[in-house]
Design a protein around this motif. Structure first.
Motif, PDB file in Angstrom:
ATOM      1  N   CYS A 113      -6.106   3.999   2.815  1.00 40.40           N
ATOM      2  CA  CYS A 113      -5.435   3.187   1.663  1.00 40.40           C
ATOM      3  C   CYS A 113      -5.940   1.662   1.433  1.00 40.40           C
ATOM      4  O   CYS A 113      -6.282   1.414   0.440  1.00 40.40           O
ATOM      5  N   LEU A 138       0.877  -1.493  -0.224  1.00 37.79           N
ATOM      6  CA  LEU A 138      -0.149  -0.070   0.211  1.00 37.79           C
ATOM      7  C   LEU A 138       0.847   1.574  -0.403  1.00 37.79           C
ATOM      8  O   LEU A 138       1.994   1.092   0.709  1.00 37.79           O
ATOM      9  N   TRP A 159       0.383   6.044  -0.213  1.00 38.60           N
ATOM     10  CA  TRP A 159      -0.675   7.475  -0.103  1.00 38.60           C
ATOM     11  C   TRP A 159      -0.028   7.933  -0.288  1.00 38.60           C
ATOM     12  O   TRP A 159       1.517   8.296   0.442  1.00 38.60           O
ATOM     13  N   PHE A 166      -4.364   7.169  -2.944  1.00 46.04           N
ATOM     14  CA  PHE A 166      -4.399   5.755  -2.195  1.00 46.04           C
ATOM     15  C   PHE A 166      -4.162   4.609  -3.720  1.00 46.04           C
ATOM     16  O   PHE A 166      -4.649   5.359  -4.470  1.00 46.04           O
TER      17      PHE A 166
END
Length: 213
Positions: free
Chosen positions: A171, A88, A90, A104
């Motif tokens: 996210c 992930l 962001w 995101f």
């Protein structure tokens, strides 16, 4: 008798297709360096804050040291460990009209991709959640003990670590803005699932799902 033995063995087949996946799942930590630094800076900031009176009598020195550790933690978690450990990322950007946009980025789930180790995901999320809670405890202890000179540092700690927590929760949830939906989905067991870090690519390339908020 010999023919019977041959017939019995004809139906036997060995499948080595999943060896790579099995070896991957047995690996507890795929990115030991990223996992180490995910916890190192934030834990060091907490330990330094608690024990700074033992190390030094200089308020300014302790303040700057803790603030630097918090800043290093914010940068490394936002830009490195989240990308490697849970896939992930962001960030916030300003468009030509001066409007702020939260972006995101997450890898799309695919049955052909091998899921990353759950150990890394658990370490990532537990470290991301527990440390801000500790700084909140510091806030109330500082407030009630009237040690107001430390209040600015504690607020900085809460702000920096809560910003990463908030960004990664959104996210993980695909930029969902409804806080009730976010909470319900985040508390589900799927929060500890993640895609393979080897599949991570730069923004705008195939294999990524990008949300603007």
């Amino acid at each position: 008798m010999k023919q019977a033995l041959v017939d019995d063995t004809e139906d036997v087949s060995l499948d080595f297709g999943n060896e790579e996946e099995l070896a991957f799942r047995k690996a507890k930590i795929r990115h030991p360096l990223a996992t180490f630094f995910h916890l190192f800076f934030r834990v060091s900031a907490i330990v330094t804050y608690v024990c700074c009176d033992w190390f030094s009598r200089s308020f300014v020195g302790c303040f700057v040291t803790v603030l630097l550790l918090l800043s290093f933690d914010f940068w490394s978690v936002k830009n490195v460990t989240g990308r490697l450990m849970v896939g992930l990322r962001w960030w916030n950007q300003i468009d030509e009209d001066g409007k702020s946009h939260w972006i995101f980025e997450a890898r799309k789930a695919s049955p052909n991709q091998i899921a990353a180790t759950e150990a890394e995901a658990r370490i990532f999320w537990l470290g991301l959640i527990i440390c801000p809670l500790i700084w909140i405890v510091f806030f109330f202890s500082t407030l009630f003990s009237l040690k107001l000179k430390w209040l600015a540092l504690v607020i900085a700690g809460i702000s920096l670590q809560a910003a990463n927590l908030y960004g990664y929760i959104l996210c993980k949830m695909g930029g969902e803005s409804d806080i009730s939906k976010v909470t319900a989905r985040f508390l589900s067991p799927t929060v500890f699932q993640t895609a393979s870090p080897s599949d991570f690519q730069k923004p705008g390339l195939e294999g990524l799902e990008i949300h603007k908020h």
